[in-house]
Design a protein around this motif. Sequence first.
Motif, short mmCIF file in Angstrom:
data_model
loop_
_atom_site.label_atom_id
_atom_site.label_comp_id
_atom_site.label_asym_id
_atom_site.label_seq_id
_atom_site.Cartn_x
_atom_site.Cartn_y
_atom_site.Cartn_z
N HIS A 22 0.83 -1.22 0.00
CA HIS A 22 0.00 0.00 0.00
C HIS A 22 0.86 1.26 0.00
O HIS A 22 0.46 2.28 -0.59
N LEU A 23 2.04 1.19 0.60
CA LEU A 23 2.96 2.32 0.48
C LEU A 23 3.39 2.44 -0.97
O LEU A 23 3.47 3.55 -1.52
N GLY A 24 3.65 1.31 -1.62
CA GLY A 24 3.98 1.32 -3.05
C GLY A 24 2.89 1.97 -3.88
O GLY A 24 3.17 2.72 -4.81
N LEU A 25 1.64 1.70 -3.53
CA LEU A 25 0.51 2.35 -4.22
C LEU A 25 0.62 3.87 -4.10
O LEU A 25 0.40 4.59 -5.08
N GLN A 26 0.94 4.34 -2.90
CA GLN A 26 1.10 5.78 -2.70
C GLN A 26 2.21 6.34 -3.57
O GLN A 26 2.10 7.42 -4.12
N LEU A 27 3.28 5.58 -3.70
CA LEU A 27 4.45 6.05 -4.44
C LEU A 27 4.19 6.14 -5.94
O LEU A 27 4.89 6.87 -6.64
N THR A 28 3.20 5.39 -6.44
CA THR A 28 2.93 5.43 -7.88
C THR A 28 2.35 6.75 -8.34
O THR A 28 2.27 7.00 -9.54
N SER A 29 1.96 7.61 -7.41
CA SER A 29 1.40 8.90 -7.81
C SER A 29 2.44 9.79 -8.47
O SER A 29 2.10 10.74 -9.17
N ARG A 32 8.88 6.94 -8.95
CA ARG A 32 9.12 6.86 -7.51
C ARG A 32 9.00 5.44 -6.98
O ARG A 32 9.74 5.03 -6.09
N PHE A 33 8.05 4.68 -7.49
CA PHE A 33 7.87 3.28 -7.07
C PHE A 33 9.14 2.48 -7.36
O PHE A 33 9.67 1.80 -6.50
N ARG A 34 9.62 2.61 -8.58
CA ARG A 34 10.82 1.87 -8.98
C ARG A 34 12.02 2.27 -8.12
O ARG A 34 12.76 1.43 -7.63
N ALA A 35 12.21 3.57 -7.93
CA ALA A 35 13.35 4.05 -7.16
C ALA A 35 13.27 3.61 -5.70
O ALA A 35 14.28 3.22 -5.11
N ALA A 36 12.08 3.67 -5.13
CA ALA A 36 11.92 3.38 -3.71
C ALA A 36 11.98 1.89 -3.41
O ALA A 36 12.41 1.49 -2.33
N LEU A 37 11.55 1.07 -4.36
CA LEU A 37 11.49 -0.36 -4.09
C LEU A 37 12.43 -1.16 -4.99
O LEU A 37 13.38 -1.77 -4.53
N LEU A 38 12.17 -1.15 -6.26
CA LEU A 38 12.87 -2.06 -7.16
C LEU A 38 14.35 -1.76 -7.30
O LEU A 38 15.14 -2.67 -7.55
N ASP A 39 14.74 -0.51 -7.15
CA ASP A 39 16.16 -0.16 -7.22
C ASP A 39 16.77 0.04 -5.84
O ASP A 39 17.91 0.50 -5.72
N ASN A 40 16.04 -0.32 -4.81
CA ASN A 40 16.47 -0.12 -3.44
C ASN A 40 17.24 -1.35 -2.94
O ASN A 40 16.67 -2.45 -2.92
N PRO A 41 18.50 -1.20 -2.54
CA PRO A 41 19.26 -2.36 -2.06
C PRO A 41 18.59 -3.09 -0.89
O PRO A 41 18.70 -4.30 -0.78
N ALA A 42 17.88 -2.36 -0.04
CA ALA A 42 17.20 -3.01 1.09
C ALA A 42 16.06 -3.92 0.60
O ALA A 42 15.84 -4.99 1.15
N PHE A 43 15.36 -3.50 -0.44
CA PHE A 43 14.31 -4.35 -1.01
C PHE A 43 14.94 -5.57 -1.69
O PHE A 43 14.47 -6.69 -1.53
N LEU A 44 16.00 -5.34 -2.43
CA LEU A 44 16.67 -6.43 -3.13
C LEU A 44 17.31 -7.44 -2.18
O LEU A 44 17.53 -8.59 -2.55
N ALA A 45 17.58 -7.02 -0.94
CA ALA A 45 18.20 -7.90 0.05
C ALA A 45 17.18 -8.65 0.91
O ALA A 45 17.57 -9.42 1.79
N LEU A 46 15.89 -8.43 0.66
CA LEU A 46 14.88 -9.13 1.46
C LEU A 46 15.04 -10.64 1.32
O LEU A 46 15.39 -11.14 0.24
#
Length: 168
Positions: free
Chosen positions: A109-116, A120-134
């Motif tokens: 749901h935070l991702g949904l907010q970021l799509t506005s 921003r969605f890609r930068a915050a999640l998909l390109d985020n080392p912390a997301f990639l390290a999950l």
Amino acid sequence: QGQYSVEEVQNVILALYGDPSRAAEANTWLMAYQNSQAAWELSITLMESPHPNVRFFAANTLHQKMRGAASDLPEESQARLLAALLDRLGRPENQAHLIQTKLSLALVHLGLQLTSTPGRFRAALLDNPAFLALPLPAALEFCLLLPQEWDGAGMARVRQDKALHELN
């Protein structure tokens, strides 16, 4: 944090799950807490609790707030929440299915907010080392929940298409 403290909220959560004679009173109090602005920050802190019921309640609170009151989260707090969710999802003590699911739903749901904002969605999640390290189970949970929640959120098809384009 206004009228709530981490210790007090934790004690009421423990009463909710452990003291049937106080469950109704605890539930009423906790519903008011969940509707408060203080619940954003305190729930992140409560995810540090050694008590699984407290961590589950905190994760559920974050999910419910992101689902129903995301606009109440100041934009400058979104990065902190993102970092906190990714950190908590990566911790072994939060790999219990119910906690992981609630944290993943909050992240979706935070991702949904970021799509506005495009990109921003890609930068915050998909390109985020912390997301990639999950851990793989947490990443898979997020990926499975993402399309389900987006469909259920009533997100405009055009916005969905733009957000999904970022996934490519």
